[in-house]
Design an enzyme around this catalytic site. Structure first.
Site, PDB file in Angstrom:
ATOM      1  N   SER A 145      47.289 -36.452  54.796  1.00  0.00           N
ATOM      2  CA  SER A 145      47.666 -35.382  53.856  1.00  0.00           C
ATOM      3  C   SER A 145      47.722 -35.946  52.445  1.00  0.00           C
ATOM      4  O   SER A 145      48.024 -37.133  52.260  1.00  0.00           O
ATOM      5  CB  SER A 145      49.042 -34.828  54.234  1.00  0.00           C
ATOM      6  OG  SER A 145      49.535 -33.984  53.200  1.00  0.00           O
ATOM      7  N   TYR A 158      57.722 -36.170  56.532  1.00  0.00           N
ATOM      8  CA  TYR A 158      56.315 -35.797  56.725  1.00  0.00           C
ATOM      9  C   TYR A 158      55.434 -36.648  55.807  1.00  0.00           C
ATOM     10  O   TYR A 158      54.454 -37.263  56.248  1.00  0.00           O
ATOM     11  CB  TYR A 158      56.115 -34.308  56.419  1.00  0.00           C
ATOM     12  CG  TYR A 158      54.671 -33.861  56.509  1.00  0.00           C
ATOM     13  CD1 TYR A 158      54.050 -33.675  57.738  1.00  0.00           C
ATOM     14  CD2 TYR A 158      53.913 -33.646  55.353  1.00  0.00           C
ATOM     15  CE1 TYR A 158      52.709 -33.279  57.820  1.00  0.00           C
ATOM     16  CE2 TYR A 158      52.580 -33.255  55.421  1.00  0.00           C
ATOM     17  CZ  TYR A 158      51.987 -33.068  56.661  1.00  0.00           C
ATOM     18  OH  TYR A 158      50.666 -32.689  56.736  1.00  0.00           O
TER      19      TYR A 158
HETATM   20  P1  NAD Z   1      48.166 -26.509  63.431  1.00  0.00           P
HETATM   21  O1  NAD Z   1      49.618 -26.368  63.681  1.00  0.00           O
HETATM   22  O2  NAD Z   1      47.263 -25.324  63.540  1.00  0.00           O
HETATM   23  O3  NAD Z   1      47.548 -27.662  64.315  1.00  0.00           O
HETATM   24  C1  NAD Z   1      48.294 -28.746  64.729  1.00  0.00           C
HETATM   25  C2  NAD Z   1      47.802 -29.165  66.088  1.00  0.00           C
HETATM   26  O4  NAD Z   1      48.554 -30.327  66.467  1.00  0.00           O
HETATM   27  C3  NAD Z   1      48.023 -28.094  67.171  1.00  0.00           C
HETATM   28  O5  NAD Z   1      46.810 -27.910  67.886  1.00  0.00           O
HETATM   29  C4  NAD Z   1      49.058 -28.717  68.119  1.00  0.00           C
HETATM   30  O6  NAD Z   1      48.766 -28.480  69.470  1.00  0.00           O
HETATM   31  C5  NAD Z   1      48.901 -30.202  67.818  1.00  0.00           C
HETATM   32  N1  NAD Z   1      50.156 -30.901  68.096  1.00  0.00           N
HETATM   33  C6  NAD Z   1      51.331 -30.841  67.409  1.00  0.00           C
HETATM   34  N2  NAD Z   1      52.259 -31.595  68.044  1.00  0.00           N
HETATM   35  C7  NAD Z   1      51.654 -32.133  69.127  1.00  0.00           C
HETATM   36  C8  NAD Z   1      52.090 -32.962  70.190  1.00  0.00           C
HETATM   37  N3  NAD Z   1      53.350 -33.415  70.302  1.00  0.00           N
HETATM   38  N4  NAD Z   1      51.198 -33.290  71.142  1.00  0.00           N
HETATM   39  C9  NAD Z   1      49.936 -32.832  71.089  1.00  0.00           C
HETATM   40  N5  NAD Z   1      49.457 -32.052  70.116  1.00  0.00           N
HETATM   41  C10 NAD Z   1      50.321 -31.700  69.145  1.00  0.00           C
HETATM   42  O7  NAD Z   1      48.103 -27.149  61.945  1.00  0.00           O
HETATM   43  P2  NAD Z   1      46.906 -27.545  60.986  1.00  0.00           P
HETATM   44  O8  NAD Z   1      47.284 -27.026  59.661  1.00  0.00           O
HETATM   45  O9  NAD Z   1      45.583 -27.206  61.541  1.00  0.00           O
HETATM   46  O10 NAD Z   1      47.097 -29.150  60.926  1.00  0.00           O
HETATM   47  C11 NAD Z   1      46.177 -30.086  61.446  1.00  0.00           C
HETATM   48  C12 NAD Z   1      46.414 -31.436  60.766  1.00  0.00           C
HETATM   49  O11 NAD Z   1      46.156 -31.320  59.378  1.00  0.00           O
HETATM   50  C13 NAD Z   1      47.844 -31.961  60.893  1.00  0.00           C
HETATM   51  O12 NAD Z   1      47.830 -33.351  61.107  1.00  0.00           O
HETATM   52  C14 NAD Z   1      48.449 -31.640  59.542  1.00  0.00           C
HETATM   53  O13 NAD Z   1      49.508 -32.519  59.201  1.00  0.00           O
HETATM   54  C15 NAD Z   1      47.242 -31.852  58.645  1.00  0.00           C
HETATM   55  N6  NAD Z   1      47.324 -31.159  57.350  1.00  0.00           N
HETATM   56  C16 NAD Z   1      47.383 -29.793  57.283  1.00  0.00           C
HETATM   57  C17 NAD Z   1      47.428 -29.183  56.040  1.00  0.00           C
HETATM   58  C18 NAD Z   1      47.470 -27.685  55.873  1.00  0.00           C
HETATM   59  O14 NAD Z   1      47.654 -27.198  54.741  1.00  0.00           O
HETATM   60  N7  NAD Z   1      47.292 -26.906  56.919  1.00  0.00           N
HETATM   61  C19 NAD Z   1      47.459 -29.956  54.871  1.00  0.00           C
HETATM   62  C20 NAD Z   1      47.409 -31.349  54.986  1.00  0.00           C
HETATM   63  C21 NAD Z   1      47.329 -31.933  56.224  1.00  0.00           C
END
Ligand code: NAD
Length: 247
Positions: A145, A158
């Site tokens: 991130s 985080y």
């Molecule tokens: P999301 O919640 O849609 O996806 C997160 C995924 O992680 C889900 O499929 C969930 O099943 C999995 N997960 C969470 N805890 C888990 C566990 N204990 N065991 C197995 N799987 C687990 O969110 P997203 O926004 O698609 O995020 C995906 C990645 O991108 C993450 O690492 C998040 O930190 C990062 N990210 C997201 C953003 C944003 O703005 N959405 C920004 C920066 C970074």
């Protein structure tokens, strides 16, 4: 039997960014291991839509589940060429509210956002090294991130776990080269169901970022495809925030 297609494991790929990455790598010609913690029906349906894909459930906060996930992938395909550590969790806690970021919150985020990605690389190391013998280095992409690069983010725990993931990316790139390349993508705001209600962040990206919008999951999936296809980059942290860090 060993898969003729190269194989990619994308953690957390039943929703959001991971889903876009799974679809993109499938279009790139990969057999994809779709994974999630709990949305089994969605995961199976997605795997059913992709060519030669499979779905496995695993709670990555549990060490035995991580081991089982990699074992199942190798049993199914006999090889693993790409690992995308996308699964992650966030907690929204004001940075000024120190006591709200309890030790339990720190431990939970650390286990899922940092220890699990590292451990999955360790479990997949031999298979990823074997990929190099096919002429392409094994490839790890960690989704961190922008909060791990700048003092920002949903909460201090985080941001700290993502900063540590960036550092682990560089350390692993150094120790696993040339057989395995390890890079990270550090997104800013990405439009997913999770962030739809984040009004303040949406407004910030619309008004302050040079690109005037949040990223789409496909913007991030495009970068994953670029990192997977490029045979030279390693140890890079690609900040994908539409230029917000410049302002
Ligand atoms: P999301 O919640 O849609 O996806 C997160 C995924 O992680 C889900 O499929 C969930 O099943 C999995 N997960 C969470 N805890 C888990 C566990 N204990 N065991 C197995 N799987 C687990 O969110 P997203 O926004 O698609 O995020 C995906 C990645 O991108 C993450 O690492 C998040 O930190 C990062 N990210 C997201 C953003 C944003 O703005 N959405 C920004 C920066 C970074």
């Amino acid at each position: 039997m060993t898969s003729e297609l190269p194989v990619a494991l994308v953690t957390g790929s039943a929703s959001g960014i991971g889903l876009a990455i799974a679809r993109r790598l499938s279009r790139e010609g990969y057999a994809v291991v779709v994974h999630s913690r709990s949305s089994v029906d969605a995961g199976r349906q997605i795997a059913g839509e992709l060519r030669d894909a499979v779905y496995f459930q695993a709670d990555l906060s549990i060490e035995a589940d991580r081991r089982h996930l990699v074992e199942q992938a190798l049993e199914r395909y006999g090889r693993l060429d790409v690992l995308v550590n996308n699964a992650g969790i966030s907690r929204i806690i004001a940075h000024s509210d120190l006591l709200a970021a309890t030790s339990d919150v720190w431990r939970e985020l650390n286990e899922v956002n940092l220890v699990a990605p590292y451990h999955l690389v360790a479990l997949a190391e031999q298979a990823l090294r074997a990929s190099a013998r096919t002429g392409h280095a094994g490839c790890v992409v960690n989704i961190s991130s922008h909060a791990g690069v700048r003092p920002k983010g949903a909460s201090i725990p985080y941001a700290a776990t993502k900063a540590a993931l960036n550092h682990v990316t560089r350390l692993l790139a150094l120790s696993l080269a040339p057989d395995i390349r390890v890079n990270a993508i550090a997104p800013g705001l990405v439009d997913t169901p999770l962030t739809a209600g984040w009004q303040h962040a949406q407004e910030l990206w619309r008004t302050r970022s040079p690109m005037k919008r949040a990223a789409t999951p496909d913007d991030i999936a495009d970068l994953v495809a670029a990192l997977v296809n490029n045979q030279y980059l390693t140890g890079e942290i690609l900040v994908a925030d539409g230029g917000l860090n410049l302002t």
